[in-house]
Design a protein around this motif. Structure first.
Motif, mmCIF file in Angstrom:
data_model
loop_
_atom_site.group_PDB
_atom_site.id
_atom_site.type_symbol
_atom_site.label_atom_id
_atom_site.label_comp_id
_atom_site.label_asym_id
_atom_site.label_seq_id
_atom_site.Cartn_x
_atom_site.Cartn_y
_atom_site.Cartn_z
ATOM 1 N N ASP A 19 -7.000 -0.485 2.354
ATOM 2 C CA ASP A 19 -5.701 0.194 1.911
ATOM 3 C C ASP A 19 -5.824 1.634 1.564
ATOM 4 O OD1 ASP A 19 -3.645 -1.882 2.339
ATOM 5 O OD2 ASP A 19 -5.063 -2.935 0.767
ATOM 6 N N PRO A 20 -5.011 2.282 2.031
ATOM 7 C CA PRO A 20 -4.949 3.805 1.764
ATOM 8 C C PRO A 20 -4.659 3.942 0.371
ATOM 9 C CG PRO A 20 -2.999 3.443 2.899
ATOM 10 C CD PRO A 20 -3.789 2.190 2.875
ATOM 11 N N ASP A 21 -4.852 5.239 -0.343
ATOM 12 C CA ASP A 21 -4.628 5.573 -1.645
ATOM 13 C C ASP A 21 -3.410 6.175 -1.615
ATOM 14 O OD1 ASP A 21 -6.943 4.793 -2.774
ATOM 15 O OD2 ASP A 21 -7.713 6.306 -2.453
ATOM 16 N N GLU A 22 -3.019 6.854 -0.530
ATOM 17 C CA GLU A 22 -1.797 7.669 -0.534
ATOM 18 C C GLU A 22 -0.493 6.815 -0.134
ATOM 19 O OE1 GLU A 22 -4.541 8.215 0.932
ATOM 20 O OE2 GLU A 22 -5.192 10.207 0.483
ATOM 21 N N ARG A 23 -0.473 5.649 0.469
ATOM 22 C CA ARG A 23 0.796 4.941 0.562
ATOM 23 C C ARG A 23 0.626 3.424 0.572
ATOM 24 N NH1 ARG A 23 5.431 8.220 2.264
ATOM 25 N NH2 ARG A 23 4.532 10.109 2.920
ATOM 26 N N ASP A 24 1.512 2.634 0.594
ATOM 27 C CA ASP A 24 1.516 1.259 0.557
ATOM 28 C C ASP A 24 1.676 0.797 2.056
ATOM 29 O OD1 ASP A 24 1.759 -1.412 0.228
ATOM 30 O OD2 ASP A 24 3.623 -1.422 -0.958
ATOM 31 N N LEU A 25 0.939 0.121 2.573
ATOM 32 C CA LEU A 25 1.017 -0.392 3.787
ATOM 33 C C LEU A 25 2.115 -1.311 4.066
ATOM 34 C CD1 LEU A 25 -2.645 -0.520 5.240
ATOM 35 C CD2 LEU A 25 -0.950 1.437 5.689
ATOM 36 N N ASP A 26 2.593 -1.732 3.062
ATOM 37 C CA ASP A 26 3.664 -2.718 3.140
ATOM 38 C C ASP A 26 5.050 -2.178 3.227
ATOM 39 O OD1 ASP A 26 1.899 -5.089 3.179
ATOM 40 O OD2 ASP A 26 1.777 -4.852 1.139
ATOM 41 N N GLY A 27 5.191 -0.934 3.131
ATOM 42 C CA GLY A 27 6.407 -0.213 3.066
ATOM 43 C C GLY A 27 6.685 0.243 4.735
ATOM 44 N N ASP A 28 7.604 0.979 4.550
ATOM 45 C CA ASP A 28 7.955 1.715 5.892
ATOM 46 C C ASP A 28 7.032 2.795 6.417
ATOM 47 O OD1 ASP A 28 9.459 2.274 8.187
ATOM 48 O OD2 ASP A 28 11.159 3.563 6.922
ATOM 49 N N ILE A 29 6.196 2.342 7.301
ATOM 50 C CA ILE A 29 4.975 3.428 7.572
ATOM 51 C C ILE A 29 5.096 3.671 9.131
ATOM 52 C CG2 ILE A 29 3.494 2.574 5.505
ATOM 53 C CD1 ILE A 29 1.892 0.829 7.990
ATOM 54 N N TYR A 34 -1.163 8.779 10.576
ATOM 55 C CA TYR A 34 -2.287 8.049 9.967
ATOM 56 C C TYR A 34 -3.060 9.008 9.079
ATOM 57 C CZ TYR A 34 -2.162 4.100 13.018
ATOM 58 O OH TYR A 34 -1.563 2.977 13.767
ATOM 59 N N GLN A 35 -2.992 10.215 9.268
ATOM 60 C CA GLN A 35 -3.585 11.387 8.427
ATOM 61 C C GLN A 35 -2.728 11.253 6.987
ATOM 62 O OE1 GLN A 35 -3.471 15.226 9.856
ATOM 63 N NE2 GLN A 35 -4.680 16.177 7.962
ATOM 64 N N ASP A 36 -1.447 11.242 7.423
ATOM 65 C CA ASP A 36 -0.611 11.287 6.314
ATOM 66 C C ASP A 36 -0.686 9.902 5.364
ATOM 67 O OD1 ASP A 36 0.219 13.694 6.279
ATOM 68 O OD2 ASP A 36 2.154 13.317 7.042
ATOM 69 N N LEU A 37 -1.031 8.786 6.068
ATOM 70 C CA LEU A 37 -1.538 7.505 5.343
ATOM 71 C C LEU A 37 -2.763 7.605 4.532
ATOM 72 C CD1 LEU A 37 -0.207 4.906 8.022
ATOM 73 C CD2 LEU A 37 0.648 5.367 5.626
ATOM 74 N N GLY A 38 -3.664 8.545 4.949
ATOM 75 C CA GLY A 38 -4.968 8.764 4.161
ATOM 76 C C GLY A 38 -6.009 8.269 5.201
ATOM 77 N N TYR A 39 -6.062 7.910 6.410
ATOM 78 C CA TYR A 39 -7.136 7.722 7.345
ATOM 79 C C TYR A 39 -7.822 8.784 8.031
ATOM 80 C CZ TYR A 39 -5.391 3.155 6.206
ATOM 81 O OH TYR A 39 -5.080 1.886 5.470
ATOM 82 N N ASP A 40 -8.942 8.773 8.183
ATOM 83 C CA ASP A 40 -9.560 9.955 9.045
ATOM 84 C C ASP A 40 -10.039 9.487 10.331
ATOM 85 O OD1 ASP A 40 -11.944 8.071 8.567
ATOM 86 O OD2 ASP A 40 -12.824 9.562 6.985
ATOM 87 N N SER A 41 -10.646 10.470 11.016
ATOM 88 C CA SER A 41 -11.149 10.199 12.299
ATOM 89 C C SER A 41 -12.000 8.952 12.588
ATOM 90 C CB SER A 41 -11.828 11.342 13.103
ATOM 91 O OG SER A 41 -12.814 11.675 12.335
#
Length: 83
Positions: A19-29, A34-41
């Protein structure tokens, strides 16, 4: 092959990258990058590998932009398969 939807994609994301720190994956994503969600390459490479393993689709991590875009890529590729 059947199409996948956001709940299954979220399962794959969590399984591969957590789970990312930046957003809740259960919301409107759907349209959040993915970068804004906090995921890298590296996380995207793991997600693309899992998609290939589970669904037989070959999509590079660099192609993954947003969850909506990922679903479109996966579902387009699986729709093109011959049963």
């Amino acid at each position: 092959m059947p199409q996948i939807y956001l709940p299954r994609l979220v399962e794959i994301i969590r399984e591969c990258a957590g789970d990312p720190d930046e957003r809740d994956l259960d919301g409107d994503i759907l349209d959040i990058t993915y970068q804004d969600l906090g995921y890298d390459s590296l996380a995207l490479l793991e997600i693309s590998a899992k998609l290939e393993q589970d669904l037989g689709v070959s999509i590079s991590g660099e192609e993954l932009k947003t969850p909506r875009h990922t679903l479109q890529l996966v579902n387009t590729e699986t729709a093109g398969e011959v049963a």
